[in-house]
Motif scaffolding. Structure first.
Motif, PDB file in Angstrom:
ATOM      1  N   TYR A 197       0.863  -1.468   0.455  1.00  0.00           N
ATOM      2  CA  TYR A 197      -0.115  -0.060  -0.384  1.00  0.00           C
ATOM      3  C   TYR A 197       0.831   1.534   0.452  1.00  0.00           C
ATOM      4  O   TYR A 197       2.570   1.296   0.587  1.00  0.00           O
ATOM      5  CB  TYR A 197      -0.506  -0.065   1.054  1.00  0.00           C
ATOM      6  N   PRO A 198       0.697   2.463  -0.572  1.00  0.00           N
ATOM      7  CA  PRO A 198      -0.201   2.541  -1.568  1.00  0.00           C
ATOM      8  C   PRO A 198      -0.257   2.047  -3.285  1.00  0.00           C
ATOM      9  O   PRO A 198      -1.132   2.022  -4.397  1.00  0.00           O
ATOM     10  CB  PRO A 198      -0.994   3.828  -1.309  1.00  0.00           C
ATOM     11  N   SER A 199       0.338   2.419  -3.139  1.00  0.00           N
ATOM     12  CA  SER A 199       0.967   1.048  -4.486  1.00  0.00           C
ATOM     13  C   SER A 199       0.160   0.319  -5.375  1.00  0.00           C
ATOM     14  O   SER A 199       0.079   0.118  -6.671  1.00  0.00           O
ATOM     15  CB  SER A 199       2.370   0.903  -5.144  1.00  0.00           C
ATOM     16  N   THR A 200      -0.482  -0.909  -4.540  1.00  0.00           N
ATOM     17  CA  THR A 200      -1.001  -2.011  -5.049  1.00  0.00           C
ATOM     18  C   THR A 200      -2.617  -2.834  -4.794  1.00  0.00           C
ATOM     19  O   THR A 200      -3.365  -2.224  -5.366  1.00  0.00           O
ATOM     20  CB  THR A 200      -0.281  -3.204  -5.289  1.00  0.00           C
ATOM     21  N   ASN A 201      -2.067  -2.614  -3.550  1.00  0.00           N
ATOM     22  CA  ASN A 201      -3.657  -2.975  -2.757  1.00  0.00           C
ATOM     23  C   ASN A 201      -3.730  -1.466  -1.363  1.00  0.00           C
ATOM     24  O   ASN A 201      -3.280  -0.782  -0.695  1.00  0.00           O
ATOM     25  CB  ASN A 201      -3.537  -4.065  -1.754  1.00  0.00           C
ATOM     26  N   SER A 202      -5.435  -2.323  -1.036  1.00  0.00           N
ATOM     27  CA  SER A 202      -5.667  -1.062  -0.059  1.00  0.00           C
ATOM     28  C   SER A 202      -5.628  -0.950   1.088  1.00  0.00           C
ATOM     29  O   SER A 202      -5.438  -2.608   1.487  1.00  0.00           O
ATOM     30  CB  SER A 202      -7.391  -0.986   0.099  1.00  0.00           C
ATOM     31  N   PRO A 203      -5.784  -0.525   2.269  1.00  0.00           N
ATOM     32  CA  PRO A 203      -5.452  -0.781   3.357  1.00  0.00           C
ATOM     33  C   PRO A 203      -7.108  -1.383   3.812  1.00  0.00           C
ATOM     34  O   PRO A 203      -7.865  -1.897   2.845  1.00  0.00           O
ATOM     35  CB  PRO A 203      -6.508   0.930   3.884  1.00  0.00           C
ATOM     36  N   THR A 217      -8.641  11.000   1.899  1.00  0.00           N
ATOM     37  CA  THR A 217     -10.299  10.555   1.763  1.00  0.00           C
ATOM     38  C   THR A 217     -11.060   9.943   2.120  1.00  0.00           C
ATOM     39  O   THR A 217     -12.334  10.389   2.553  1.00  0.00           O
ATOM     40  CB  THR A 217     -10.187  10.441   0.530  1.00  0.00           C
ATOM     41  N   TRP A 218     -11.004   8.608   3.191  1.00  0.00           N
ATOM     42  CA  TRP A 218     -12.118   7.947   3.279  1.00  0.00           C
ATOM     43  C   TRP A 218     -12.201   9.097   4.978  1.00  0.00           C
ATOM     44  O   TRP A 218     -13.739   8.903   5.170  1.00  0.00           O
ATOM     45  CB  TRP A 218     -11.655   6.573   4.030  1.00  0.00           C
ATOM     46  N   ILE A 219     -11.107   9.828   5.722  1.00  0.00           N
ATOM     47  CA  ILE A 219     -11.831   9.760   7.080  1.00  0.00           C
ATOM     48  C   ILE A 219     -12.656  11.407   6.747  1.00  0.00           C
ATOM     49  O   ILE A 219     -13.400  11.388   7.369  1.00  0.00           O
ATOM     50  CB  ILE A 219     -10.841  10.556   7.480  1.00  0.00           C
ATOM     51  N   GLN A 220     -12.167  11.701   5.304  1.00  0.00           N
ATOM     52  CA  GLN A 220     -13.042  13.230   5.203  1.00  0.00           C
ATOM     53  C   GLN A 220     -14.861  12.301   4.666  1.00  0.00           C
ATOM     54  O   GLN A 220     -15.429  13.289   5.421  1.00  0.00           O
ATOM     55  CB  GLN A 220     -12.768  14.186   4.186  1.00  0.00           C
ATOM     56  N   PHE A 221     -14.808  11.535   4.442  1.00  0.00           N
ATOM     57  CA  PHE A 221     -15.794  10.804   3.964  1.00  0.00           C
ATOM     58  C   PHE A 221     -16.550  10.833   5.097  1.00  0.00           C
ATOM     59  O   PHE A 221     -17.985  11.105   5.157  1.00  0.00           O
ATOM     60  CB  PHE A 221     -15.646   9.848   2.557  1.00  0.00           C
ATOM     61  N   LEU A 222     -16.170  10.187   5.584  1.00  0.00           N
ATOM     62  CA  LEU A 222     -16.525   9.488   7.314  1.00  0.00           C
ATOM     63  C   LEU A 222     -17.547  10.447   7.798  1.00  0.00           C
ATOM     64  O   LEU A 222     -18.135  10.274   9.167  1.00  0.00           O
ATOM     65  CB  LEU A 222     -16.248   8.343   7.765  1.00  0.00           C
ATOM     66  N   GLU A 273     -10.796   3.061  -5.814  1.00  0.00           N
ATOM     67  CA  GLU A 273     -10.806   2.544  -6.395  1.00  0.00           C
ATOM     68  C   GLU A 273     -10.382   4.057  -7.568  1.00  0.00           C
ATOM     69  O   GLU A 273      -9.737   3.662  -8.480  1.00  0.00           O
ATOM     70  CB  GLU A 273     -11.613   1.525  -7.049  1.00  0.00           C
ATOM     71  N   GLU A 274     -10.978   4.682  -6.904  1.00  0.00           N
ATOM     72  CA  GLU A 274     -11.021   5.884  -7.449  1.00  0.00           C
ATOM     73  C   GLU A 274      -9.399   6.273  -7.487  1.00  0.00           C
ATOM     74  O   GLU A 274      -8.861   7.251  -8.419  1.00  0.00           O
ATOM     75  CB  GLU A 274     -11.827   6.672  -7.140  1.00  0.00           C
ATOM     76  N   ASN A 275      -9.128   6.711  -5.839  1.00  0.00           N
ATOM     77  CA  ASN A 275      -7.568   7.042  -5.763  1.00  0.00           C
ATOM     78  C   ASN A 275      -6.843   5.886  -5.554  1.00  0.00           C
ATOM     79  O   ASN A 275      -5.274   5.988  -5.752  1.00  0.00           O
ATOM     80  CB  ASN A 275      -7.535   7.071  -4.451  1.00  0.00           C
ATOM     81  N   GLN A 276      -6.301   4.804  -6.448  1.00  0.00           N
ATOM     82  CA  GLN A 276      -5.896   3.160  -6.690  1.00  0.00           C
ATOM     83  C   GLN A 276      -4.702   4.216  -7.494  1.00  0.00           C
ATOM     84  O   GLN A 276      -4.208   4.984  -7.793  1.00  0.00           O
ATOM     85  CB  GLN A 276      -6.293   2.568  -7.007  1.00  0.00           C
ATOM     86  N   GLY A 277      -3.632   3.783  -6.237  1.00  0.00           N
ATOM     87  CA  GLY A 277      -2.057   3.933  -6.162  1.00  0.00           C
ATOM     88  C   GLY A 277      -1.376   5.754  -5.578  1.00  0.00           C
ATOM     89  O   GLY A 277      -0.257   5.849  -5.294  1.00  0.00           O
TER      90      GLY A 277
END
Length: 470
Positions: free
Chosen positions: A74-80, A116-121, A106-110
């Motif tokens: 992470y973050p090059s290939t897999n998500s947390p 981004t997750w924290i802002q959404f939640l 998927e929108e920010n892969q890599g």
């Protein structure tokens, strides 16, 4: 160090710096836990679903908890790798959040995605799930009901998986199964409402403690942690000023007058607030006097007539018998003598005057006979009460709220009871509006219209003022 490892360290250090109290980094792995409070709109309410609908205004909901672990690529290939948990959301709603977090990856892969997750939640959850005020909360009352779905029925106001929440049929389920990463952090048999209210109160106090306020008494700016806020009016004063104010009032016996110092404000400090600011001895005096004054205003409470006791006694409706819980003395609540059943009181109230006159005009031998018959203390009390009653009938009127005898010495016909602090009219004994007591005398339909100074000798008052000026 690989680029992935460097990006992970930078992101975790940034999280620890920005979310100092909310973020806890894991000791044994690249990851951690962060607690995120959802931003609520103003006047957000929670509604208890039941026979009688009750609304509670809240400013904070318990946080969503995001647990995550960062894989090596992470973050090059897999998500947390993550889980989302909540005390007030349903499993269906959290499953929808998990799917949305996957979409954001998927929108920010890599690229790093935790912010981004924290802002959404934190900011977009209510809109995403279509949750609006009021949030409907079910209270579990039986084991059978606790097995039905989840705690909150917020999904009924329109979540992405509301078909899984609604009760169209008992066996119908959402086509999409719950996500295993969605975790319920509260037992489904527990009552959710106390958790919501307790957390809201704790967060409000936390915000208050960190907010600066200017005390209107000493004109000094202090943090809320060193201030006291009156519950009803929300006026704030520093604790040092209020401590001195409370001490003076309690020592003077004015326990019913621990009001907000703001002029014309009727808010009263709670016993818990008083206890926090005064010592144990002074609070014991406050507690005793407050109980005494409260009992004095209760029509169904009398006191044990034994001078060595004086315990408050509750009187049963339509009964004239009182039994002291301390000394077990059974007495008549009318004449305060030993209980005499259906027999007439030995000293009825209407005979006090005649008994007084008889005793005062009697010879020494006759007085001794009366004292032996009724008791010397009872005779003396009867004489004192009779004189007092005559004087009160001629010079005082009873407060229409608490019944305290009030004497009018001078001034207008708007009176303030010295006991309960209610306003009333001296002429008609009607209670007056606290906000505008003089409207009673300005209303053309009132029986006391234009009689604010009726019966007041204005010439005599003016003469007194002129004499004082001379």
């Amino acid at each position: 160090m690989s680029q992935d490892k460097a990006d992970q360290e930078d992101e975790l250090l940034a999280l620890a710096s920005i979310y100092e109290d909310e973020f806890h980094r894991a000791d044994s792995a690249q990851g951690g836990e962060i607690q995120l409070c959802v931003k609520l709109p103003p006047d957000f309410k929670v509604v208890v679903k039941g026979e009688k609908q009750i609304e509670y205004k809240i400013s904070f909901l318990p946080p969503l908890v995001l647990n995550f672990e960062l894989p090596e690529d992470y973050p090059s290939t897999n998500s947390p790798i993550f889980t989302v948990s909540s005390k007030w959301m349903s499993r269906g709603q959290m499953s929808a959040l998990c799917r949305r977090l996957d979409e954001l990856w998927e929108e920010n892969q890599g690229c790093v995605v935790l912010f981004t997750w924290i802002q959404f939640l934190s900011e977009d959850v209510l809109d995403f799930l279509s949750i609006q005020s009021p949030l409907l909360v079910s209270r579990h009352e039986s084991k059978a009901s606790s097995r039905k779905a989840d705690h909150a029925v917020a999904g009924e106001v329109g979540s992405p998986c509301d078909s899984w929440e609604k009760k169209k049929t008992k066996k119908k389920k959402c086509e999409t199964p719950p996500d295993p990463r969605a975790v319920l952090s509260l037992d489904t048999r527990a009552d959710l409402l106390p958790h919501l209210l307790d957390f809201d109160q704790a967060q409000r106090q936390r915000v208050f403690d960190a907010t600066p306020f200017c005390c209107a008494i000493c004109l000094t700016e202090k943090r809320g942690a060193t201030c006291l806020c009156f519950k009803e009016c929300q006026h704030v004063y520093c604790k040092s000023c209020m401590t001195e104010y409370f001490q003076i009032q309690i020592r003077d016996g004015n326990v019913q007058c621990l009001n907000c110092p703001e002029p014309k404000c009727s808010s009263v400090a709670t016993p818990m607030q008083v206890k926090q600011l005064v010592d144990e001895e002074l609070f014991a005096r406050y507690d005793r006097l407050l109980l005494q004054s409260s009992l004095d205003l209760m029509a169904d409470v009398v006191y044990c007539p034994r001078h060595a006791c004086g315990t408050a006694v509750m009187v049963e409706p339509d009964s004239t018998m009182g039994i002291c819980s301390v000394c077990q003395y059974a007495f008549c609540t009318l004449c305060k003598m030993g209980y005499h059943g259906v027999s007439h009181c030995k000293i009825p109230a209407e005979e006090l005057r005649s008994l007084r006159d008889e005793y005062l005009s009697a010879t020494a031998e006759a007085k001794k006979f009366l004292e032996q018959r009724f008791g010397k203390r009872v005779i003396q009390k009867a004489v004192e009460e009779s004189f007092s009653r005559d004087w009160l009938n001629d010079n005082a009127k009873c407060c229409p709220y608490c019944g305290t005898n009030i004497q009018k010495v001078d001034g207008c016909n708007k009176m303030t009871c010295t006991s309960c602090r209610h306003y009333f009219c001296w002429l008609c004994l009607g209670l007056l509006n606290k906000a505008n007591p003089y409207s009673h005398f300005n209303n053309p339909h009132s029986p006391c219209y234009n009689q604010l100074f009726h019966g007041v000798d204005l010439d005599e008052d003016e003469a007194l003022w002129s004499d004082e000026e001379d």
